[in-house]
Design a protein around this motif. Structure first.
Motif, PDB file in Angstrom:
ATOM      1  N   GLU A 223       0.826  -1.210   0.000  1.00 47.45           N
ATOM      2  CA  GLU A 223       0.000   0.000   0.000  1.00 47.45           C
ATOM      3  C   GLU A 223       0.864   1.267   0.000  1.00 47.45           C
ATOM      4  N   ASN A 224       2.152   1.114   0.333  1.00 40.64           N
ATOM      5  CA  ASN A 224       3.076   2.262   0.358  1.00 40.64           C
ATOM      6  C   ASN A 224       3.917   2.375  -0.908  1.00 40.64           C
ATOM      7  N   LYS A 225       3.540   1.651  -1.957  1.00 40.86           N
ATOM      8  CA  LYS A 225       4.328   1.694  -3.193  1.00 40.86           C
ATOM      9  C   LYS A 225       4.426   3.119  -3.726  1.00 40.86           C
ATOM     10  N   PRO A 226       5.579   3.500  -4.290  1.00 41.73           N
ATOM     11  CA  PRO A 226       5.757   4.856  -4.816  1.00 41.73           C
ATOM     12  C   PRO A 226       4.711   5.209  -5.862  1.00 41.73           C
ATOM     13  N   ILE A 333       9.153  11.792  -0.753  1.00 35.45           N
ATOM     14  CA  ILE A 333      10.141  10.710  -0.776  1.00 35.45           C
ATOM     15  C   ILE A 333       9.460   9.408  -0.342  1.00 35.45           C
ATOM     16  N   HIS A 334       9.636   8.370  -1.150  1.00 35.86           N
ATOM     17  CA  HIS A 334       9.084   7.048  -0.839  1.00 35.86           C
ATOM     18  C   HIS A 334      10.251   6.116  -0.509  1.00 35.86           C
ATOM     19  N   PRO A 335      10.543   5.873   0.772  1.00 39.62           N
ATOM     20  CA  PRO A 335      11.676   4.997   1.126  1.00 39.62           C
ATOM     21  C   PRO A 335      11.356   3.521   0.862  1.00 39.62           C
ATOM     22  N   VAL A 336      12.363   2.805   0.412  1.00 39.20           N
ATOM     23  CA  VAL A 336      12.249   1.357   0.188  1.00 39.20           C
ATOM     24  C   VAL A 336      13.481   0.689   0.788  1.00 39.20           C
ATOM     25  N   ALA A 337      13.254  -0.342   1.593  1.00 37.41           N
ATOM     26  CA  ALA A 337      14.350  -1.094   2.213  1.00 37.41           C
ATOM     27  C   ALA A 337      14.471  -2.455   1.530  1.00 37.41           C
ATOM     28  N   ILE A 338      15.694  -2.814   1.134  1.00 35.43           N
ATOM     29  CA  ILE A 338      15.961  -4.085   0.452  1.00 35.43           C
ATOM     30  C   ILE A 338      16.996  -4.857   1.262  1.00 35.43           C
ATOM     31  N   LYS A 339      16.674  -6.090   1.594  1.00 33.54           N
ATOM     32  CA  LYS A 339      17.593  -6.934   2.368  1.00 33.54           C
ATOM     33  C   LYS A 339      17.660  -8.315   1.740  1.00 33.54           C
ATOM     34  N   TYR A 340      18.879  -8.727   1.345  1.00 34.60           N
ATOM     35  CA  TYR A 340      19.087 -10.045   0.730  1.00 34.60           C
ATOM     36  C   TYR A 340      19.439 -11.085   1.791  1.00 34.60           C
ATOM     37  N   ASP A 341      19.088 -12.322   1.510  1.00 39.29           N
ATOM     38  CA  ASP A 341      19.457 -13.442   2.372  1.00 39.29           C
ATOM     39  C   ASP A 341      20.772 -14.026   1.858  1.00 39.29           C
ATOM     40  N   PRO A 342      21.887 -13.839   2.578  1.00 36.72           N
ATOM     41  CA  PRO A 342      23.194 -14.245   2.051  1.00 36.72           C
ATOM     42  C   PRO A 342      23.411 -15.752   2.017  1.00 36.72           C
ATOM     43  N   ARG A 343      22.514 -16.520   2.636  1.00 37.39           N
ATOM     44  CA  ARG A 343      22.709 -17.980   2.647  1.00 37.39           C
ATOM     45  C   ARG A 343      22.647 -18.582   1.249  1.00 37.39           C
ATOM     46  N   PHE A 344      21.866 -17.989   0.356  1.00 40.39           N
ATOM     47  CA  PHE A 344      21.633 -18.592  -0.953  1.00 40.39           C
ATOM     48  C   PHE A 344      22.586 -18.062  -2.026  1.00 40.39           C
ATOM     49  N   GLY A 345      23.266 -16.987  -1.737  1.00 36.92           N
ATOM     50  CA  GLY A 345      24.198 -16.412  -2.700  1.00 36.92           C
ATOM     51  C   GLY A 345      24.487 -14.970  -2.337  1.00 36.92           C
ATOM     52  N   PRO A 377       6.272   4.072   4.583  1.00 41.55           N
ATOM     53  CA  PRO A 377       5.381   5.222   4.405  1.00 41.55           C
ATOM     54  C   PRO A 377       6.124   6.418   3.803  1.00 41.55           C
ATOM     55  N   PRO A 378       5.448   7.185   2.950  1.00 39.85           N
ATOM     56  CA  PRO A 378       6.095   8.351   2.320  1.00 39.85           C
ATOM     57  C   PRO A 378       6.523   9.384   3.356  1.00 39.85           C
ATOM     58  N   MET A 379       7.575  10.117   3.034  1.00 45.51           N
ATOM     59  CA  MET A 379       8.132  11.111   3.939  1.00 45.51           C
ATOM     60  C   MET A 379       8.325  12.431   3.197  1.00 45.51           C
ATOM     61  N   VAL A 380       8.159  13.528   3.911  1.00 44.27           N
ATOM     62  CA  VAL A 380       8.389  14.859   3.337  1.00 44.27           C
ATOM     63  C   VAL A 380       9.300  15.634   4.280  1.00 44.27           C
ATOM     64  N   LYS A 381       9.989  16.605   3.714  1.00 38.95           N
ATOM     65  CA  LYS A 381      10.904  17.412   4.519  1.00 38.95           C
ATOM     66  C   LYS A 381      10.120  18.331   5.441  1.00 38.95           C
ATOM     67  N   GLU A 382      10.523  18.346   6.696  1.00 39.49           N
ATOM     68  CA  GLU A 382       9.849  19.176   7.678  1.00 39.49           C
ATOM     69  C   GLU A 382      10.298  20.631   7.552  1.00 39.49           C
ATOM     70  N   GLU A 383       9.535  21.489   8.147  1.00 39.15           N
ATOM     71  CA  GLU A 383       9.893  22.904   8.127  1.00 39.15           C
ATOM     72  C   GLU A 383      11.218  23.129   8.861  1.00 39.15           C
ATOM     73  N   GLU A 384      12.037  23.969   8.278  1.00 38.27           N
ATOM     74  CA  GLU A 384      13.343  24.330   8.830  1.00 38.27           C
ATOM     75  C   GLU A 384      14.301  23.130   8.917  1.00 38.27           C
TER      76      GLU A 384
END
Length: 446
Positions: A223-226, A333-345, A377-384
């Motif tokens: 639901e948070n896709k860019p 800004i739409h942050p996305v976190a990517i984490k690989y499982d190193p066991r398989f490669g 969740p999308p993020m925006v720059k705060e004031e100041e």
């Protein structure tokens, strides 16, 4: 003789027909409709069971003390670090005055950096807690038992004789399909039809690319896709990051113009969609980069733009400094976190050590590529709030979700020497401590 030849020809034709039917039914159609038949899940479960069995065999065959020492080395590194900040350690030596003992703090930190710094090891492959039965991570553990050696040899035969040819053929098919399809779609007039066809072609080819690697990708919080007109930022481990994200959505990319195979793919994508690509000379002009990005996100009908603010690949254990440029142009800004499982490669690409072809070969001969993707969740720059603090806030959110450590260092240290400003920052920090303690001006020296 002629009858035998005809018989052989008919048999070969039937085998080829069977393979084509299986390819269309099990690979092509599921990729077109983006559905999973559960084959990758089943395959990954088998590999997990095999790796768990291998771990038990290693633990039984190796003395307990050696296993504990190995785990200790991997978990704590070469040296045991004291993470006490400068303010506490320096002030603790002698309050209210300058102390010659402060020199020891900087000497100790220097020795720690020489033995094992926090930056360099982020540009080498992630250490594994247990052997994953790949030759490139083997520490002569296949000699532990004949059963383990037999499974290791069997795994080599499966990966190199069965999986590798299939993956190469599927990779070639995917690239040819991308080139041909984008060439055809590129002839259409600009409009909704062309945009829809372009998106479908890129997502189908990206899905085929993931299947080339026996990939298993778990997407969370869709639901948070860019959205259109936004900026998607993600941590960067590998060129596969683009492939994985493109299999679940379409993006406009920001990056340098490449040659060779990567250049062919870039040119194909440019025929049907708009990307922000720069020559190496233009990349130095930050104002030009920001201008093109700002123009792109101003049009809400365009695809979200995908940026990797680290600017280089990091080894799946930490997130390094985000360049502030992409956070200065405004927009969501739409942050996305990517984490690989190193066991398989190992998905990490060490571009200073391996060429693209070597990296591709290593990936194609791995067990699989398994990773998790979190849409935040999308993020925006705060004031100041300036761009640097906004970038740090986004970086911290991505690192926390992916379970990675946060490092303030610039990924450019992978190829360049440390800037003088880094040294000056530490000098200013120490001067501030001395001034606040009142040693300057009072002539206090301990």
């Amino acid at each position: 003789m002629e009858e035998n030849r005809e018989g052989h020809g008919l048999a070969e034709g039937k085998i080829l027909s069977i393979w084509m039917i299986l390819f269309v039914a099990l690979v092509l159609l599921p990729s077109i409709f983006r559905v999973s038949l559960g084959i990758s899940h089943f395959y990954v479960k088998i590999v997990i069971k095999m790796l768990e069995w291998a771990t038990l065999q290693i633990e039984e065959g190796v003395k307990k003390q050696k296993v504990m020492a190995l785990e200790n080395l991997i978990s704590t590194g070469i040296i045991q670090r004291d993470e006490t900040p400068m303010e506490k350690e320096v002030v603790g030596h002698c309050q209210g005055c300058f102390s010659l003992a402060d020199v020891m703090y900087f000497s100790k930190k220097g020795c720690e950096a020489v033995a094992e710094d926090q930056v360099t090891r982020r540009f080498s492959s992630e250490e594994l807690l247990s052997w994953n039965l790949l030759s490139r991570t083997n520490a002569n553990l296949h000699h532990v038992s004949w059963k383990l050696a037999a499974v290791w040899v069997t795994g080599i035969l499966i990966r190199y004789c069965l999986l590798l040819p299939f993956r190469i053929c599927l990779s070639v098919f995917s690239i040819l399909l991308l080139v041909l399809a984008t060439t055809v779609v590129g002839q259409f007039p600009n409009g909704r039809v062309k945009g829809w066809l372009s998106n479908q072609v890129q997502m189908i080819c990206a899905t085929l690319g993931v299947r080339c690697l026996s990939g298993l990708v778990n997407f969370h919080n869709r639901e948070n896709k860019p959205q259109e007109g936004g900026i998607c930022v993600a941590n960067h481990t590998s060129p596969l990051d683009v492939l994985i994200l493109a299999s679940d959505g379409c993006y406009s990319l920001v990056g340098q113009v490449h040659g060779g195979l990567m250049g062919l793919i870039q040119k194909s994508c440019m025929q049907t969609s708009q990307h922000v690509l720069f020559e190496r000379s233009e990349m130095k002009d930050r104002h030009l980069v920001r201008k093109k990005i700002r123009e792109h996100i101003a049009d809400k009908a365009k695809l979200p733009i995908l940026i990797f603010p680290e600017g280089t690949c990091i080894n799946n254990t930490s997130v390094m400094m985000f360049k502030k440029g992409s956070f200065e142009v405004g927009g969501t800004i739409h942050p996305v976190a990517i984490k690989y499982d190193p066991r398989f490669g190992d998905a990490f690409w060490n571009s200073t050590k391996h060429s693209m072809m070597t990296y591709a070969f290593n990936v194609l001969t791995s067990w699989a590529i398994v990773c998790n993707v979190w849409y935040l969740p999308p993020m925006v720059k705060e004031e100041e709030e300036d761009a640097v603090h906004f970038a740090d806030r986004v970086k911290a959110v991505i690192a926390a979700r992916a379970g990675m450590s946060v490092l303030p260092w610039d990924g450019g240290l992978k190829r360049k020497k440390a800037k003088e400003s880094f040294k000056e920052e530490q000098q200013k920090k120490y001067c501030q401590i001395v001034i606040e303690n009142g040693s300057v001006g009072n002539g206090n020296v301990c």
